[in-house]
Design a protein around this motif. Structure first.
Motif, PDB file in Angstrom:
ATOM      1  N   LEU A   1       0.732  -1.271   0.063  1.00 61.65           N
ATOM      2  CA  LEU A   1       0.089  -0.075   0.055  1.00 61.65           C
ATOM      3  C   LEU A   1       0.756   1.184   0.022  1.00 61.65           C
ATOM      4  CD1 LEU A   1      -2.731  -1.310   2.249  1.00 61.65           C
ATOM      5  CD2 LEU A   1      -3.030  -0.798  -0.159  1.00 61.65           C
ATOM      6  N   LEU A   2       1.842   1.239   0.728  1.00 60.94           N
ATOM      7  CA  LEU A   2       2.920   2.349   0.665  1.00 60.94           C
ATOM      8  C   LEU A   2       3.516   2.769  -0.596  1.00 60.94           C
ATOM      9  CD1 LEU A   2       4.694   1.849   4.098  1.00 60.94           C
ATOM     10  CD2 LEU A   2       3.019   3.778   3.729  1.00 60.94           C
TER      11      LEU A   2
ATOM     12  N   PHE B   1      -0.773   8.942  12.741  1.00 57.89           N
ATOM     13  CA  PHE B   1      -0.920   7.781  11.881  1.00 57.89           C
ATOM     14  C   PHE B   1       0.175   6.914  11.581  1.00 57.89           C
ATOM     15  CE2 PHE B   1      -2.308   5.349   8.046  1.00 57.89           C
ATOM     16  CZ  PHE B   1      -3.702   4.907   8.474  1.00 57.89           C
ATOM     17  N   TYR B   2       0.168   5.727  12.052  1.00 56.24           N
ATOM     18  CA  TYR B   2       1.376   4.805  11.677  1.00 56.24           C
ATOM     19  C   TYR B   2       0.962   3.261  11.647  1.00 56.24           C
ATOM     20  CZ  TYR B   2       4.765   8.483  13.097  1.00 56.24           C
ATOM     21  OH  TYR B   2       5.384   9.628  13.436  1.00 56.24           O
ATOM     22  N   VAL B   3       1.810   2.624  10.766  1.00 54.79           N
ATOM     23  CA  VAL B   3       1.631   1.192  10.636  1.00 54.79           C
ATOM     24  C   VAL B   3       2.811   0.685  10.969  1.00 54.79           C
ATOM     25  CG1 VAL B   3      -0.043   1.871   8.670  1.00 54.79           C
ATOM     26  CG2 VAL B   3       2.165   1.508   7.960  1.00 54.79           C
TER      27      VAL B   3
ATOM     28  N   PHE C   1      10.481  -3.613   9.798  1.00 56.47           N
ATOM     29  CA  PHE C   1      11.687  -2.811  10.205  1.00 56.47           C
ATOM     30  C   PHE C   1      11.164  -1.930  11.082  1.00 56.47           C
ATOM     31  CE2 PHE C   1      10.814  -1.719   5.858  1.00 56.47           C
ATOM     32  CZ  PHE C   1      10.304  -0.379   5.985  1.00 56.47           C
ATOM     33  N   GLY C   2       9.922  -1.577  11.488  1.00 56.98           N
ATOM     34  CA  GLY C   2       9.711  -0.408  12.516  1.00 56.98           C
ATOM     35  C   GLY C   2       8.266   0.129  12.184  1.00 56.98           C
TER      36      GLY C   2
ATOM     37  N   ALA D   1      11.486   2.727  17.682  1.00 62.19           N
ATOM     38  CA  ALA D   1      11.151   2.206  16.486  1.00 62.19           C
ATOM     39  C   ALA D   1      10.493   3.025  15.289  1.00 62.19           C
ATOM     40  CB  ALA D   1      10.015   0.946  16.935  1.00 62.19           C
ATOM     41  N   VAL D   2       9.871   4.110  15.850  1.00 60.24           N
ATOM     42  CA  VAL D   2       9.392   5.145  15.030  1.00 60.24           C
ATOM     43  C   VAL D   2      10.614   5.739  14.103  1.00 60.24           C
ATOM     44  CG1 VAL D   2       8.148   7.316  14.802  1.00 60.24           C
ATOM     45  CG2 VAL D   2       7.501   5.571  16.419  1.00 60.24           C
TER      46      VAL D   2
END
Length: 427
Positions: free
Chosen positions: A6-7, A51-53, A57-58, A195-196
């Motif tokens: 999707l990214l 908004f994060y998915v 790797f993080g 991780a972000v």
């Protein structure tokens, strides 16, 4: 896997739409592209803050990894194909527009809010969620946009012939800087985990590779080259604009208007410098004077428009055959010249290859087109370009008077010094 796909899809869609708006800027106006760029800024900042998915790797935000990265690449595209004075407008506009929005939000919050008929009250809590991130993100964008242009320019000194590498390094370095800056704010304001940071950095490096690839493809297949005129100097962007346009104009000064080759004026100046350098450094230098055979008959039979097409086709063949150190000139109506660093025997073979290419080209075959050429080389008796030109021109006359469609470059008896010079240089 789905999040990664999707990214990637988001990046392709974003680039395709924005590139299409940019491609048709002459028809619909550049303002459409710039407005679309500005509208997306609010969404990308909001998504980057909340908004994060999850990826292997993080943690990654589409707002930061896709939309923000894409915006920087679009600003770089705007600079590359327009100029620094134009790219200044959205950069300053985003900075001042977001400052105005924040100021107005502070005022709006002071209102005594009246409920709607159904009793609902507006919820502007999302402004609190963004808060100072909007201020910090906008300031970072301003710095990033200037940095990516300056870095792209700096890399041009050593990577001018490697456009993809130049773009990729510029985008990757600036996105790394941005990720460190934006994560610092997230860490202070919302205690974001590491991780972000790492997830965002890996995602931005992937975005740098993706957008750089798409940008190179777009430049290769859809863009044309245009040379705007220079304006004045007021700030860093105008300085870049002046420098960039000056170099472009210098490159195109002395070009023949029909063929795009260097003209007679450049032949006289560049040729004299080349001859003097050859004499000083004892390096080979050869001159080929090339004439299109029976060109007047082509004009008389097919018209001058077709004659111009023939000259363009011949010019294109000469430019294609020339090496990186050769210079190709149009010095008269149907007369061309090539200054080559090849020794005399090799230069004559070079002339033969050009003669064959002209005869066999699909663009010239229907005219039964041929060329004649005279070849001369710098020798101990050469004093300047005039000597070199006179000898090549004499040999061209000999080629035309003995049947045309031939290359004449054999030394006569009184030219033994030229052969000796060439032999000494080769050894």
């Amino acid at each position: 896997m789905l999040n990664s796909f999707l990214l990637l899809a988001e990046a392709v869609v974003y680039f395709a739409v924005m590139a299409a708006l940019f491609r048709f800027r002459k028809r619909i106006g550049l303002g459409v592209f710039i407005c679309a760029l500005g509208v997306m800024h609010f969404l990308e900042t909001y998504l980057a803050s909340v908004f994060y998915v999850a990826l292997p790797f993080g943690m990654v935000s589409p707002g930061s990894a896709v939309l923000f990265s894409g915006k920087l690449v679009m600003l770089l595209l705007l600079y590359m194909k327009e100029d620094a004075a134009t790219v200044r407008q959205p950069i300053y506009g985003l900075l001042l527009g977001n400052a105005l929005m924040i100021a107005l939000v502070l005022l709006v919050r002071m209102h005594a809010i009246a409920p709607l008929a159904n009793g609902r009250l507006p919820d502007i809590g999302f402004i609190d969620e963004m808060g100072w991130l909007m201020v910090w993100g906008t300031a970072l964008l301003f710095i990033d946009a200037i940095l990516i242009i300056l870095l792209y320019e700096r890399l041009g000194r050593s990577l001018r012939g490697a456009q993809f590498t130049r773009i990729l390094i510029s985008v990757a370095c600036v996105l790394t800087f941005d990720q460190a800056g934006f994560y610092t704010a997230l860490r202070l304001l919302s205690d974001a985990p590491t991780a972000v940071f790492f997830g965002g950095w890996f995602a931005k490096m992937a975005a740098a590779l993706t957008f750089s690839t798409l940008l190179i493809a777009y430049l290769k297949w859809f863009e044309d080259r245009r040379i705007p005129m220079p304006r004045g100097l007021t700030d860093i962007f105008d300085t870049l604009t002046y420098r960039e346009r000056y170099e472009a104009l210098v490159e195109h000064v002395g070009r023949d208007g029909l063929t795009g080759l260097l003209n007679r004026g450049r032949f006289d100046s560049d040729g004299e410098l080349a001859v003097q350098s050859s004499l000083r450094m004892a390096r080979p230098l050869s001159l080929l004077i090339i004439d299109v055979d029976h060109f007047k008959l082509i004009n008389d039979r097919f018209g001058h428009a077709e004659g111009d097409k023939v000259l363009k086709a011949v010019a294109a063949l000469l430019a294609e055959a020339a090496g990186s150190e050769d210079q190709v000139f149009r010095i008269g109506g149907e007369e061309f010249a090539i200054l080559s660093s090849r020794p005399h025997p090799v230069a004559k073979l070079f002339g033969e290859s050009i003669r064959y290419a002209v005869k066999s080209s699909p663009n010239t075959r229907r005219f039964d087109l041929t060329i004649s050429a005279g070849v001369s080389s710098v020798s101990e008796s050469t004093r300047g370009l005039a000597d070199l030109f006179a000898l090549a021109d004499h040999r061209l006359y000999k080629a035309k008077s003995t049947g045309r469609d031939r290359i004449v470059g054999e030394p006569a008896i009184n030219e033994s010094s030229a052969a000796a010079w060439t032999k000494s240089v080769q050894s």
